[in-house]
Design an enzyme around this catalytic site. Structure first.
Site, short mmCIF file in Angstrom:
data_model
loop_
_atom_site.label_atom_id
_atom_site.label_comp_id
_atom_site.label_asym_id
_atom_site.label_seq_id
_atom_site.Cartn_x
_atom_site.Cartn_y
_atom_site.Cartn_z
N SER A 197 0.88 -1.29 -0.19
CA SER A 197 0.08 -0.05 0.26
C SER A 197 0.97 1.12 -0.11
CB SER A 197 -1.07 0.04 1.22
OG SER A 197 -1.48 1.48 1.41
N TYR B 221 -1.70 -1.10 10.31
CA TYR B 221 -1.60 -1.01 8.92
C TYR B 221 -0.47 -0.70 8.35
CZ TYR B 221 -3.85 -1.00 4.14
OH TYR B 221 -4.04 -1.19 3.05
N LYS C 54 2.43 -2.80 6.29
CA LYS C 54 2.43 -2.62 4.56
C LYS C 54 3.86 -2.19 4.58
CE LYS C 54 -1.38 -3.94 3.00
NZ LYS C 54 -1.73 -4.86 2.30
N1 LIG Z 1 -8.86 -0.38 -0.99
C1 LIG Z 1 -7.72 0.63 -0.88
O1 LIG Z 1 -8.10 1.69 -0.95
C2 LIG Z 1 -6.37 -0.16 -0.70
C3 LIG Z 1 -5.26 0.64 -0.89
C4 LIG Z 1 -3.90 0.05 -0.87
C5 LIG Z 1 -3.73 -0.88 -0.52
N2 LIG Z 1 -4.91 -2.03 -0.37
C6 LIG Z 1 -4.65 -3.45 -0.18
O2 LIG Z 1 -5.18 -4.21 -1.17
C7 LIG Z 1 -5.90 -5.45 -0.73
C8 LIG Z 1 -6.98 -5.73 -1.18
O3 LIG Z 1 -7.77 -4.90 -0.57
P1 LIG Z 1 -9.30 -4.56 -1.17
O4 LIG Z 1 -9.61 -3.05 -1.09
O5 LIG Z 1 -9.87 -5.53 -2.04
O6 LIG Z 1 -10.06 -5.08 0.49
P2 LIG Z 1 -11.27 -5.98 0.47
O7 LIG Z 1 -11.81 -5.67 1.95
O8 LIG Z 1 -12.40 -5.63 -0.54
O9 LIG Z 1 -10.78 -7.21 0.28
C9 LIG Z 1 -10.07 -7.96 1.22
C10 LIG Z 1 -10.30 -9.55 1.07
O10 LIG Z 1 -9.29 -10.13 1.79
C11 LIG Z 1 -10.00 -11.44 2.80
N3 LIG Z 1 -9.21 -11.48 3.95
C12 LIG Z 1 -8.89 -10.57 5.00
N4 LIG Z 1 -8.38 -11.28 6.13
C13 LIG Z 1 -8.29 -12.53 5.49
C14 LIG Z 1 -7.45 -13.44 6.14
N5 LIG Z 1 -7.01 -13.53 7.46
N6 LIG Z 1 -7.33 -14.55 5.39
C15 LIG Z 1 -7.70 -14.73 3.99
N7 LIG Z 1 -8.39 -13.91 3.41
C16 LIG Z 1 -8.60 -12.62 4.08
C17 LIG Z 1 -11.38 -10.62 2.88
O11 LIG Z 1 -12.40 -11.59 3.30
C18 LIG Z 1 -11.42 -9.74 1.91
O12 LIG Z 1 -12.22 -10.57 0.69
C19 LIG Z 1 -5.40 -5.46 0.68
O13 LIG Z 1 -4.11 -6.05 1.24
C20 LIG Z 1 -5.28 -3.86 1.15
O14 LIG Z 1 -4.56 -3.68 2.34
C21 LIG Z 1 -6.24 -1.61 -0.57
O1 LIG Z 2 -3.33 4.02 2.02
C1 LIG Z 2 -4.35 3.41 0.94
C2 LIG Z 2 -5.13 2.09 1.73
O2 LIG Z 2 -3.97 1.38 2.05
C3 LIG Z 2 -6.02 2.28 2.54
O3 LIG Z 2 -7.19 2.53 1.83
C4 LIG Z 2 -6.25 3.18 3.66
O4 LIG Z 2 -4.76 3.32 4.16
C5 LIG Z 2 -7.23 2.74 4.66
O5 LIG Z 2 -7.32 3.73 5.54
#
Ligand SMILES: NC(=O)c1ccc[n+]([C@@H]2O[C@H](COP(=O)([O-])OP(=O)(O)OC[C@H]3O[C@@H](n4cnc5c(N)ncnc54)[C@H](O)[C@@H]3O)[C@@H](O)[C@H]2O)c1
Ligand SMILES: OC[C@@H](O)C(O)[C@H](O)CO
Length: 279
Positions: A165, A180, A184
């Site tokens: 992230s 978090y 990351k």
């Molecule tokens: N959405 C954002 O803004 C954003 C930004 C940067 C990074 N990310 C990262 O991207 C990745 C995907 O995020 P997303 O936005 O699709 O979130 P999301 O919540 O839509 O999906 C995450 C999925 O991970 C699964 N999960 C959580 N804990 C788990 C575990 N212990 N074992 C197996 N599965 C598990 C959940 O059930 C869910 O289906 C994450 O690692 C998140 O940190 C998201």
């Molecule tokens: O920094 C972007 C993501 O990792 C995430 O959407 C955010 O930090 C959640 O607060």
């Protein structure tokens, strides 16, 4: 190693993934649901892995229906697996079962499973912070390790893409989320460490670090009390002044997955954040 440059195919990389077996964790999540479509469209078989078995099964059914509706023929094999990535035994068992099922060692891991919590550091219950770091950071290690071991044993090349992230390189404002952010940052350095250890086995390890994306992870914050103001505060700090859609990460994933496009790319953290970290 010598490379040919006498044909278009030897210069312009292919982003097709025919014959590849992709393990996609967080398979029921907002980012994965879109990435899975791109993988199938490019010809990869896909094993969706998620803590939430019911949603993961549904995601697999919907992915198959989508592929059929798009005229993809044959539809690569799509399967659904339940696993807590923070539990090493479950992860090993899941990786082994996937390889047995496909009768071949999976060679592409895209690890999106993870979650975020907004809690001030002074008030964060120790066990809660440790549990988040276990899933986001240790889970990335467990998935990488038990995915890579059979590849090394089989002498097969592979590609691992961990999802970090921008929070691993900046501190988000205004919401507090030290666990978090630290998890990351750990994922990004885990990527570099594994890339160096596993380069001799032809296993590339890279990290994709997104900025704010519209997915269930952020929707529950943006749609809650004070969410609209928080979203406006986030967007004011992004040079392109908006959050991303999940499909805006497909190109980066296909680049890092492609053995020809990113053959010399390993240990990289690709930040795709609309310019957030520039300001
Ligand atoms: N959405 C954002 O803004 C954003 C930004 C940067 C990074 N990310 C990262 O991207 C990745 C995907 O995020 P997303 O936005 O699709 O979130 P999301 O919540 O839509 O999906 C995450 C999925 O991970 C699964 N999960 C959580 N804990 C788990 C575990 N212990 N074992 C197996 N599965 C598990 C959940 O059930 C869910 O289906 C994450 O690692 C998140 O940190 C998201
Ligand atoms: O920094 C972007 C993501 O990792 C995430 O959407 C955010 O930090 C959640 O607060």
């Amino acid at each position: 190693m010598t490379f040919q440059t006498d044909s278009i195919a030897s210069i312009v990389p292919s982003f097709r993934l025919d014959g590849r077996i992709a393990v996609l964790t967080g398979g029921a999540g907002g980012l994965a649901v879109v990435l899975s479509k791109a993988l199938v469209a490019q010809g990869a078989a896909v094993a969706l892995v998620d803590l939430n078995q019911e949603l993961c099964d549904l995601a697999a059914v919907e992915l198959r229906q989508w592929a059929e509706s798009q005229g993809i023929n044959p539809v690569p094999e799509i399967t659904s697996w339940s696993c807590n990535v923070g539990d090493a035994d479950q992860v090993k068992d899941c990786c082994d079962k996937i390889n047995v099922h496909y009768n071949e060692v999976a060679d592409l891991l895209i690890h999106t499973a993870g979650f975020c919590q907004n809690v001030p550091a002074l008030e964060y219950p120790d066990d809660k912070a440790a549990a988040l770091i276990n899933v986001n950071l240790n889970g990335s290690y467990y998935m990488s390790k038990y995915f890579a071991q059979p590849l090394v044993a089989a002498g097969k090349p592979g590609s691992i893409i961990l999802i970090g992230s921008m929070s691993g390189v900046i501190v988000n404002h205004p919401q507090p989320q030290f666990a978090y952010n630290a998890s990351k940052a750990g994922v990004i350095h885990l990527t570099k460490s594994l890339a160096c250890e596993w380069a001799p086995y032809n296993i590339r390890v890279n990290c994709l670090s997104p900025g704010y994306i519209f997915t269930p992870l952020t929707q529950k914050v943006c749609e809650g009390e004070g969410g609209a103001a928080l979203q406006a505060a986030w967007e004011s700090r992004v040079p392109v002044h908006r959050m991303a859609q999940p499909q805006e990460f497909v190109g980066s994933i296909l680049y890092l997955a492609s053995q020809s496009a990113s053959s010399y790319t390993t240990g990289e953290n690709l930040v795709v954040d609309g310019g957030y970290q520039c300001w």
